[in-house]
Design a protein around this motif. Structure first.
Motif, PDB file in Angstrom:
ATOM      1  N   PHE A  52      36.741  47.572  33.450  1.00  0.00           N
ATOM      2  CA  PHE A  52      36.450  47.013  34.766  1.00  0.00           C
ATOM      3  C   PHE A  52      37.578  46.090  35.216  1.00  0.00           C
ATOM      4  O   PHE A  52      38.069  46.182  36.349  1.00  0.00           O
ATOM      5  N   GLU A  53      37.985  45.181  34.345  1.00  0.00           N
ATOM      6  CA  GLU A  53      39.050  44.232  34.684  1.00  0.00           C
ATOM      7  C   GLU A  53      40.341  44.968  35.031  1.00  0.00           C
ATOM      8  O   GLU A  53      41.013  44.625  36.008  1.00  0.00           O
ATOM      9  N   ALA A  54      40.690  45.967  34.249  1.00  0.00           N
ATOM     10  CA  ALA A  54      41.922  46.728  34.512  1.00  0.00           C
ATOM     11  C   ALA A  54      41.833  47.445  35.860  1.00  0.00           C
ATOM     12  O   ALA A  54      42.785  47.424  36.652  1.00  0.00           O
ATOM     13  N   SER A  55      40.695  48.058  36.133  1.00  0.00           N
ATOM     14  CA  SER A  55      40.522  48.779  37.388  1.00  0.00           C
ATOM     15  C   SER A  55      40.529  47.834  38.579  1.00  0.00           C
ATOM     16  O   SER A  55      41.158  48.109  39.609  1.00  0.00           O
ATOM     17  N   LEU A  56      39.848  46.705  38.459  1.00  0.00           N
ATOM     18  CA  LEU A  56      39.792  45.744  39.560  1.00  0.00           C
ATOM     19  C   LEU A  56      41.169  45.126  39.825  1.00  0.00           C
ATOM     20  O   LEU A  56      41.585  44.974  40.973  1.00  0.00           O
ATOM     21  N   LYS A  57      41.887  44.795  38.771  1.00  0.00           N
ATOM     22  CA  LYS A  57      43.234  44.232  38.947  1.00  0.00           C
ATOM     23  C   LYS A  57      44.171  45.254  39.595  1.00  0.00           C
ATOM     24  O   LYS A  57      44.978  44.906  40.461  1.00  0.00           O
ATOM     25  N   TYR A  65      45.279  45.215  52.356  1.00  0.00           N
ATOM     26  CA  TYR A  65      44.641  44.301  53.298  1.00  0.00           C
ATOM     27  C   TYR A  65      44.199  42.973  52.700  1.00  0.00           C
ATOM     28  O   TYR A  65      44.165  41.966  53.407  1.00  0.00           O
ATOM     29  N   ALA A  66      43.837  42.941  51.435  1.00  0.00           N
ATOM     30  CA  ALA A  66      43.391  41.683  50.816  1.00  0.00           C
ATOM     31  C   ALA A  66      44.590  40.752  50.703  1.00  0.00           C
ATOM     32  O   ALA A  66      45.586  41.089  50.084  1.00  0.00           O
ATOM     33  N   LYS A  67      44.475  39.574  51.318  1.00  0.00           N
ATOM     34  CA  LYS A  67      45.604  38.637  51.318  1.00  0.00           C
ATOM     35  C   LYS A  67      45.621  37.790  50.053  1.00  0.00           C
ATOM     36  O   LYS A  67      46.666  37.531  49.492  1.00  0.00           O
ATOM     37  N   THR A  68      44.483  37.310  49.635  1.00  0.00           N
ATOM     38  CA  THR A  68      44.394  36.555  48.389  1.00  0.00           C
ATOM     39  C   THR A  68      43.217  37.099  47.607  1.00  0.00           C
ATOM     40  O   THR A  68      42.253  37.594  48.190  1.00  0.00           O
ATOM     41  N   GLN A  69      43.322  36.998  46.284  1.00  0.00           N
ATOM     42  CA  GLN A  69      42.243  37.503  45.441  1.00  0.00           C
ATOM     43  C   GLN A  69      41.973  36.535  44.298  1.00  0.00           C
ATOM     44  O   GLN A  69      42.887  35.911  43.783  1.00  0.00           O
ATOM     45  N   TYR A  70      40.700  36.476  43.954  1.00  0.00           N
ATOM     46  CA  TYR A  70      40.273  35.685  42.801  1.00  0.00           C
ATOM     47  C   TYR A  70      39.258  36.530  42.053  1.00  0.00           C
ATOM     48  O   TYR A  70      38.309  37.045  42.648  1.00  0.00           O
ATOM     49  N   ILE A  71      39.449  36.692  40.757  1.00  0.00           N
ATOM     50  CA  ILE A  71      38.494  37.411  39.912  1.00  0.00           C
ATOM     51  C   ILE A  71      37.981  36.410  38.895  1.00  0.00           C
ATOM     52  O   ILE A  71      38.765  35.717  38.247  1.00  0.00           O
ATOM     53  N   GLY A  72      36.651  36.316  38.760  1.00  0.00           N
ATOM     54  CA  GLY A  72      36.087  35.340  37.842  1.00  0.00           C
ATOM     55  C   GLY A  72      34.881  35.869  37.094  1.00  0.00           C
ATOM     56  O   GLY A  72      34.366  36.951  37.380  1.00  0.00           O
TER      57      GLY A  72
END
Length: 132
Positions: A52-57, A65-72
């Motif tokens: 999941f983490e690899a795919s989301l990153k 389009y996403a300017k900033t991202q945060y994964i937590g």
């Protein structure tokens, strides 16, 4: 003189590293925020979490389009008002609601969903417009 060379070299290296990091960081865009919470079917499955983490990153790195991202992930709650039941969350910001809609339809997003939808049992999304 030799005693000064090492500290000066260290200071120079740290300054260069921080400057490069600042150049790659994007400023938070307060026009539109997209907050997503994921609850996994198997929240302790380390193999699924790694996938999941690899795919989301990968998705976030390829989003146009996403300017900033945060994964937590959820911290252990210490107050009753904190919900720590989710497995992951994503916060992405956009210049507009229209850009967020384009993000929903972009190939990188569709690939992420296809690769990971079998992992989650529930997803909740909170979108908001900035009040500048």
């Amino acid at each position: 003189m030799k005693k000064l060379v090492l500290p000066l070299l260290l200071i120079f290296s740290v300054t260069i590293a921080l400057a490069q990091k600042k150049e790659t960081m994007q400023e938070f865009d307060s026009h539109f925020a997209h907050v997503v919470y994921f609850w996994f079917k198997e929240p302790d499955n380390t193999i699924e979490k790694a996938k999941f983490e690899a795919s989301l990153k990968k998705f976030m790195a390829n989003s146009k389009y996403a300017k900033t991202q945060y994964i937590g992930t959820a911290p252990k709650a210490v107050r009753d008002v904190v919900d720590d039941s989710f497995t992951y969350n994503l916060i992405a910001t956009f210049a507009s609601a229209e850009d967020q809609q384009k993000y929903q339809e972009e190939p990188a997003h569709l690939v992420f969903i296809e690769e990971c939808k079998h992992m989650w049992e529930k997803v909740i999304v909170y979108d908001s417009n900035g009040i500048n």
